[in-house]
Scaffold this motif. Structure first.
Motif, PDB file in Angstrom:
ATOM      1  N   LEU A  81       0.515  20.280  33.532  1.00 26.50           N
ATOM      2  CA  LEU A  81       0.706  19.203  34.504  1.00 26.50           C
ATOM      3  C   LEU A  81       1.048  17.895  33.803  1.00 26.50           C
ATOM      4  O   LEU A  81       1.921  17.155  34.250  1.00 26.50           O
ATOM      5  CB  LEU A  81      -0.525  19.026  35.391  1.00 26.50           C
ATOM      6  N   ASP A  82       0.343  17.601  32.697  1.00 30.96           N
ATOM      7  CA  ASP A  82       0.627  16.378  31.956  1.00 30.96           C
ATOM      8  C   ASP A  82       2.051  16.391  31.408  1.00 30.96           C
ATOM      9  O   ASP A  82       2.762  15.386  31.459  1.00 30.96           O
ATOM     10  CB  ASP A  82      -0.368  16.198  30.803  1.00 30.96           C
ATOM     11  N   LYS A  83       2.504  17.534  30.880  1.00 32.54           N
ATOM     12  CA  LYS A  83       3.853  17.644  30.346  1.00 32.54           C
ATOM     13  C   LYS A  83       4.873  17.492  31.474  1.00 32.54           C
ATOM     14  O   LYS A  83       5.874  16.779  31.329  1.00 32.54           O
ATOM     15  CB  LYS A  83       4.026  18.991  29.644  1.00 32.54           C
ATOM     16  N   LYS A  84       4.614  18.120  32.616  1.00 36.21           N
ATOM     17  CA  LYS A  84       5.520  18.028  33.760  1.00 36.21           C
ATOM     18  C   LYS A  84       5.582  16.590  34.278  1.00 36.21           C
ATOM     19  O   LYS A  84       6.658  16.079  34.561  1.00 36.21           O
ATOM     20  CB  LYS A  84       5.039  18.968  34.871  1.00 36.21           C
ATOM     21  N   ASN A  85       4.429  15.921  34.371  1.00 31.64           N
ATOM     22  CA  ASN A  85       4.395  14.521  34.815  1.00 31.64           C
ATOM     23  C   ASN A  85       5.133  13.609  33.835  1.00 31.64           C
ATOM     24  O   ASN A  85       5.818  12.679  34.244  1.00 31.64           O
ATOM     25  CB  ASN A  85       2.958  14.043  34.995  1.00 31.64           C
ATOM     26  N   SER A  86       5.004  13.889  32.552  1.00 35.22           N
ATOM     27  CA  SER A  86       5.694  13.079  31.543  1.00 35.22           C
ATOM     28  C   SER A  86       7.211  13.233  31.674  1.00 35.22           C
ATOM     29  O   SER A  86       7.949  12.251  31.586  1.00 35.22           O
ATOM     30  CB  SER A  86       5.265  13.496  30.133  1.00 35.22           C
ATOM     31  N   ILE A  87       7.666  14.453  31.888  1.00 38.18           N
ATOM     32  CA  ILE A  87       9.107  14.694  32.037  1.00 38.18           C
ATOM     33  C   ILE A  87       9.625  13.988  33.282  1.00 38.18           C
ATOM     34  O   ILE A  87      10.679  13.334  33.248  1.00 38.18           O
ATOM     35  CB  ILE A  87       9.388  16.217  32.093  1.00 38.18           C
TER      36      ILE A  87
ATOM     37  N   THR B 209       8.362  11.355  34.750  1.00 38.19           N
ATOM     38  CA  THR B 209       8.313   9.913  34.492  1.00 38.19           C
ATOM     39  C   THR B 209       9.511   9.468  33.653  1.00 38.19           C
ATOM     40  O   THR B 209      10.146   8.456  33.951  1.00 38.19           O
ATOM     41  CB  THR B 209       6.991   9.530  33.788  1.00 38.19           C
ATOM     42  N   VAL B 210       9.849  10.229  32.629  1.00 40.99           N
ATOM     43  CA  VAL B 210      10.988   9.899  31.768  1.00 40.99           C
ATOM     44  C   VAL B 210      12.291   9.953  32.573  1.00 40.99           C
ATOM     45  O   VAL B 210      13.144   9.056  32.460  1.00 40.99           O
ATOM     46  CB  VAL B 210      11.054  10.846  30.545  1.00 40.99           C
ATOM     47  N   ILE B 211      12.449  10.963  33.408  1.00 39.00           N
ATOM     48  CA  ILE B 211      13.660  11.078  34.231  1.00 39.00           C
ATOM     49  C   ILE B 211      13.772   9.889  35.184  1.00 39.00           C
ATOM     50  O   ILE B 211      14.842   9.293  35.322  1.00 39.00           O
ATOM     51  CB  ILE B 211      13.664  12.418  35.002  1.00 39.00           C
ATOM     52  N   ILE B 212      12.690   9.509  35.824  1.00 38.03           N
ATOM     53  CA  ILE B 212      12.695   8.365  36.742  1.00 38.03           C
ATOM     54  C   ILE B 212      13.049   7.079  35.996  1.00 38.03           C
ATOM     55  O   ILE B 212      13.847   6.271  36.481  1.00 38.03           O
ATOM     56  CB  ILE B 212      11.345   8.242  37.478  1.00 38.03           C
TER      57      ILE B 212
END
Length: 132
Positions: free
Chosen positions: A5-11, A13-16
């Protein structure tokens, strides 16, 4: 599960953030539009339409123009604040041209038409300048 979940949220966030940066750059580099006119007349019309804007010495101004004149006269002129004509657009069905302002001033782009039947569009913007 938490690490996924943390990795998915980080990705996400970076895309946004990347999307926001691209949109911001696009808005900052877009040319400033001073105004536009779009008129259609089916009966003979005599009038003047104006766009007023503040220009600085050295500003390169872009004019985008199109027209279909069935009858009458149409003149597109740029005036300084003293009423002096400083530039006149050529007569054309379609035209994109540039003019560099010599002085900082308030300018008026004027569409002057008499016994006019037809249509015309004109857009006035500060042209993008090339970086060196």
């Amino acid at each position: 599960m938490i690490k996924k979940l943390d990795k998915k949220n980080s990705i996400i966030t970076v895309i946004i953030l990347l999307i926001a940066i691209v949109l911001s750059i696009g808005l900052l580099t877009r040319p400033k539009v001073f105004g536009s006119m779009n008129h259609i007349y089916t009966t003979p019309t005599t009038n003047t339409s104006n766009i007023s804007f503040r220009g600085e010495s050295g500003d390169k101004i872009k004019f985008s123009f199109s027209s279909h004149i069935e009858q009458g006269n149409l003149d597109i002129l740029l005036y300084d604040s003293k009423g002096n004509a400083v530039y006149e657009l050529d007569k054309a069905k379609e035209l994109e041209t540039y003019f560099t302002l010599e002085h900082s001033d308030t300018y008026i782009l004027s569409a002057e038409y008499s016994d006019f039947i037809g249509n015309f569009k004109v857009r006035l913007a500060k042209a993008k300048t090339q970086s060196r």
